[in-house]
Scaffold this motif. Structure first.
Motif, mmCIF file in Angstrom:
data_model
loop_
_atom_site.group_PDB
_atom_site.id
_atom_site.type_symbol
_atom_site.label_atom_id
_atom_site.label_comp_id
_atom_site.label_asym_id
_atom_site.label_seq_id
_atom_site.Cartn_x
_atom_site.Cartn_y
_atom_site.Cartn_z
ATOM 1 N N LEU A 128 0.868 -1.180 0.000
ATOM 2 C CA LEU A 128 0.000 0.000 0.000
ATOM 3 C C LEU A 128 0.899 1.222 0.000
ATOM 4 O O LEU A 128 1.691 1.424 0.934
ATOM 5 C CB LEU A 128 -0.907 0.014 1.233
ATOM 6 C CG LEU A 128 -1.741 -1.243 1.514
ATOM 7 C CD1 LEU A 128 -2.627 -1.019 2.740
ATOM 8 C CD2 LEU A 128 -2.584 -1.631 0.307
ATOM 9 N N VAL A 129 0.811 2.020 -1.046
ATOM 10 C CA VAL A 129 1.686 3.175 -1.180
ATOM 11 C C VAL A 129 0.844 4.392 -1.555
ATOM 12 O O VAL A 129 -0.121 4.285 -2.311
ATOM 13 C CB VAL A 129 2.804 2.906 -2.229
ATOM 14 C CG1 VAL A 129 2.228 2.686 -3.612
ATOM 15 C CG2 VAL A 129 3.831 4.030 -2.261
ATOM 16 N N GLY A 130 1.213 5.529 -1.007
ATOM 17 C CA GLY A 130 0.471 6.750 -1.301
ATOM 18 C C GLY A 130 1.030 7.896 -0.487
ATOM 19 O O GLY A 130 1.891 7.708 0.378
ATOM 20 N N PRO A 131 0.551 9.104 -0.735
ATOM 21 C CA PRO A 131 1.071 10.271 -0.014
ATOM 22 C C PRO A 131 0.716 10.221 1.464
ATOM 23 O O PRO A 131 -0.191 9.492 1.882
ATOM 24 C CB PRO A 131 0.377 11.454 -0.717
ATOM 25 C CG PRO A 131 -0.838 10.858 -1.345
ATOM 26 C CD PRO A 131 -0.493 9.457 -1.710
ATOM 27 N N SER A 132 1.430 10.992 2.258
ATOM 28 C CA SER A 132 1.165 11.048 3.703
ATOM 29 C C SER A 132 -0.275 11.465 3.948
ATOM 30 O O SER A 132 -0.798 12.374 3.292
ATOM 31 C CB SER A 132 2.116 12.045 4.371
ATOM 32 O OG SER A 132 3.449 11.618 4.247
ATOM 33 N N THR A 180 4.157 1.613 2.803
ATOM 34 C CA THR A 180 5.340 2.461 2.630
ATOM 35 C C THR A 180 4.937 3.729 1.889
ATOM 36 O O THR A 180 3.913 3.764 1.198
ATOM 37 C CB THR A 180 6.456 1.724 1.859
ATOM 38 O OG1 THR A 180 7.611 2.569 1.784
ATOM 39 C CG2 THR A 180 6.015 1.374 0.447
ATOM 40 N N HIS A 181 5.747 4.773 2.033
ATOM 41 C CA HIS A 181 5.564 5.975 1.221
ATOM 42 C C HIS A 181 6.607 6.023 0.112
ATOM 43 O O HIS A 181 6.614 6.941 -0.712
ATOM 44 C CB HIS A 181 5.665 7.236 2.083
ATOM 45 C CG HIS A 181 7.030 7.433 2.679
ATOM 46 N ND1 HIS A 181 7.418 6.818 3.856
ATOM 47 C CD2 HIS A 181 8.111 8.124 2.250
ATOM 48 C CE1 HIS A 181 8.659 7.151 4.116
ATOM 49 N NE2 HIS A 181 9.118 7.942 3.160
ATOM 50 N N ASP A 182 7.505 5.026 0.101
ATOM 51 C CA ASP A 182 8.645 4.988 -0.819
ATOM 52 C C ASP A 182 8.302 4.086 -2.012
ATOM 53 O O ASP A 182 8.233 2.867 -1.879
ATOM 54 C CB ASP A 182 9.866 4.461 -0.069
ATOM 55 C CG ASP A 182 11.128 4.443 -0.928
ATOM 56 O OD1 ASP A 182 11.014 4.578 -2.157
ATOM 57 O OD2 ASP A 182 12.223 4.276 -0.368
ATOM 58 N N ARG A 238 -5.046 7.115 -3.329
ATOM 59 C CA ARG A 238 -5.306 8.543 -3.209
ATOM 60 C C ARG A 238 -5.757 8.829 -1.770
ATOM 61 O O ARG A 238 -5.723 7.938 -0.910
ATOM 62 C CB ARG A 238 -6.417 8.968 -4.168
ATOM 63 C CG ARG A 238 -6.203 8.598 -5.632
ATOM 64 C CD ARG A 238 -7.426 9.056 -6.423
ATOM 65 N NE ARG A 238 -7.440 8.474 -7.764
ATOM 66 C CZ ARG A 238 -6.867 9.037 -8.827
ATOM 67 N NH1 ARG A 238 -6.244 10.182 -8.700
ATOM 68 N NH2 ARG A 238 -6.939 8.451 -10.004
ATOM 69 N N GLU A 239 -6.236 10.040 -1.519
ATOM 70 C CA GLU A 239 -6.759 10.342 -0.182
ATOM 71 C C GLU A 239 -7.975 9.461 0.105
ATOM 72 O O GLU A 239 -8.689 9.019 -0.790
ATOM 73 C CB GLU A 239 -7.118 11.824 -0.060
ATOM 74 C CG GLU A 239 -8.188 12.315 -1.012
ATOM 75 C CD GLU A 239 -8.478 13.788 -0.813
ATOM 76 O OE1 GLU A 239 -9.563 14.214 -1.235
ATOM 77 O OE2 GLU A 239 -7.626 14.499 -0.250
ATOM 78 N N PHE A 266 3.148 10.021 -8.981
ATOM 79 C CA PHE A 266 3.669 9.298 -7.835
ATOM 80 C C PHE A 266 4.856 8.416 -8.232
ATOM 81 O O PHE A 266 5.818 8.286 -7.479
ATOM 82 C CB PHE A 266 2.579 8.434 -7.204
ATOM 83 C CG PHE A 266 2.833 8.167 -5.756
ATOM 84 C CD1 PHE A 266 3.458 7.011 -5.336
ATOM 85 C CD2 PHE A 266 2.476 9.101 -4.795
ATOM 86 C CE1 PHE A 266 3.716 6.783 -3.998
ATOM 87 C CE2 PHE A 266 2.724 8.883 -3.453
ATOM 88 C CZ PHE A 266 3.348 7.717 -3.057
ATOM 89 N N VAL A 267 4.778 7.822 -9.420
ATOM 90 C CA VAL A 267 5.916 7.034 -9.927
ATOM 91 C C VAL A 267 7.123 7.937 -10.085
ATOM 92 O O VAL A 267 8.256 7.565 -9.761
ATOM 93 C CB VAL A 267 5.552 6.366 -11.271
ATOM 94 C CG1 VAL A 267 6.782 5.758 -11.922
ATOM 95 C CG2 VAL A 267 4.483 5.300 -11.057
ATOM 96 N N GLY A 268 6.891 9.157 -10.584
ATOM 97 C CA GLY A 268 7.966 10.123 -10.739
ATOM 98 C C GLY A 268 8.777 9.892 -11.993
ATOM 99 O O GLY A 268 8.479 9.019 -12.817
#
Length: 430
Positions: free
Chosen positions: A60-64, A221-223, A238-239, A264-266
């Motif tokens: 599970l990945v996403g912004p803070s 993770t956020h990474d 997402r939120e 998010f992938v960058g």
């Protein structure tokens, strides 16, 4: 998802062996999972539905603040859901005793969460003791778990958490989470508080453990680089934990669902694909080695006979210690204490090509030693092998892109042909 009550054997390319061969994960189903906190107009998590296969690692990945940790903690009901259902191996756990549920679900967090007043052995034995395992079985399990995470039982059994490094604490935390042999392991940013080198090694260790144990792992993770490296599938959130994309790392890198996922992938998606290939997938070569206990004359002879301009000196436990070049011993007047260059970095077979390339480039010598679970020498991977693998990957990407473009052109041509078939030459429908 068939909702069967027995654990399903995990599939994949990992050949489980030894004690881990019979251990499997469990399916997890989240159905419209929601969490509302009093006084907040918007839910923290809203209507999350997800199916996770037995033996799968899902990230599970996403912004803070997007709700990923809240979603994770609802699976073992550390946070009680406001609505929705959770099923593990088809069993609805929403209404069962949450304490009993947590004893069946391993949980590892950032900074390990070890009890400081308990020894390493007592921390690991905690859940088996709570569920009534016999003392002899607990003792054997503690030793087995320490061995599993690469820590010597005799050395670490009686230590306290304050006597361990950050990386060692995290290993013990994982051992404790696995001690009662749960089918599900939840991990909430478990490696976020350690330095980058230790983090890479802990990630490799988790990959190795998963090859042996086939647990179902849900990992927050956020990474995104960490997500690519560890995940069988990644849920980009997402939120309010709305799922933007839930797919394999390859699919997300090559075909992001929308601008949010792309952002998010960058940048550097092609380079991020280096996290998808492991050192074990490329050629590991042997290298001339000597041991610190070997006579100096033997080391001289090996240096002369080596087909390379250097030799690898191993310590008493067979771990890489120093690189010795011709002339090193002469300049150091025949003393191993002053001779050679210390080995500063190594990689495991589960390290990614990105890890290996970083180690090679940092060392500036065109090679890096590959080590086993206890740091013992297993071989060397060099920059030429790594670059050949990168070129093969880029060529495969180029061919895939060409094929994708060809398919698009064919589809457009078929659509144009169909439209022309449906109309007469003057534009009137035939």
């Amino acid at each position: 998802m068939n909702g069967t009550t027995g654990a399903t054997e995990a599939t994949g390319n990992a050949g489980a062996a030894g004690r881990g061969a019979a251990t499997t994960g469990a399916t997890i189903e989240l159905e419209s999972l929601t969490k509302r906190y009093p006084g907040n107009p918007q839910p923290a998590v809203e209507n999350v539905s997800m199916e996770i296969k037995a033996g799968e690692t899902v990230i599970l990945v996403g912004p803070s603040g997007c709700g990923k940790s809240t979603t994770l903690k609802m699976i073992n009901r550390l946070i009680e859901p406001s609505g929705g259902r959770i099923r593990i191996n088809g069993e609805d756990v929403t209404d069962i005793d949450p304490v009993k549920l947590r004893r069946k679900v391993g949980y590892a967090i950032q900074s390990s969460g070890l009890f400081p007043h308990m020894t390493v052995a007592q921390n690991i034995a905690l859940v088996p003791k709570m569920i009534g395992w016999p003392k002899a079985r607990i003792r054997a399990r503690v030793e087995e778990m320490l061995d599993l995470v690469g820590l010597d039982a005799g050395e670490f059994h009686g230590r306290y958490p304050r006597q361990l490094s950050g990386g060692q604490q995290q290993r013990v935390g994982v051992a404790r989470a696995l001690a009662a042999d749960p089918p599900v392991l939840l991990m909430d940013e478990p490696f976020g508080a350690v330095d980058p080198i230790t983090r890479d090694h802990l990630q490799d260790e988790l990959i190795r453990l998963q090859h042996e144990l086939h647990k179902t792992i849900v990992f927050v993770t956020h990474d995104f680089d960490e997500a690519i490296k560890l995940g069988d599938r990644i849920a980009v959130l997402r939120e309010r934990s709305h799922i933007a994309q839930f797919d394999t790392p390859e699919a997300i890198l090559t075909n992001p669902a929308d601008d949010f996922v792309s952002g998010f992938v960058g940048a550097g998606a092609a380079l991020k694909r280096l996290n998808l290939t492991r050192v074990r997938d490329v050629g590991i070569t042997d290298y001339p080695t000597v041991n610190v206990e070997d006579p100096l004359q033997h080391i001289f002879n090996q240096l002369r006979a080596a087909g390379t301009n250097e030799i690898l000196l191993l310590d008493r436990r067979g771990r890489p210690y120093k690189w010795l070049r011709r002339g090193d011993l002469m300049r150091a007047k025949g003393s191993l204490a002053r001779a050679g260059t210390l080995v500063h970095d190594t990689v495991t077979r589960d390290a990614t090509l990105r890890d290996a390339l970083e180690a090679v480039l940092t060392d500036n010598a065109g090679r890096v030693a590959v080590t086993g679970r206890r740091g013992e020498y297993e071989g060397v991977v060099d920059v030429e092998t790594l670059m050949n693998s990168v070129h093969e990957m880029l060529e495969a990407d180029r061919l895939d892109a060409m094929e994708h473009q060809h398919d698009l052109e064919e589809a457009r041509a078929e659509q144009t042909h169909a439209e022309q078939e449906g109309f007469g030459g003057n534009g009137a429908k035939a």
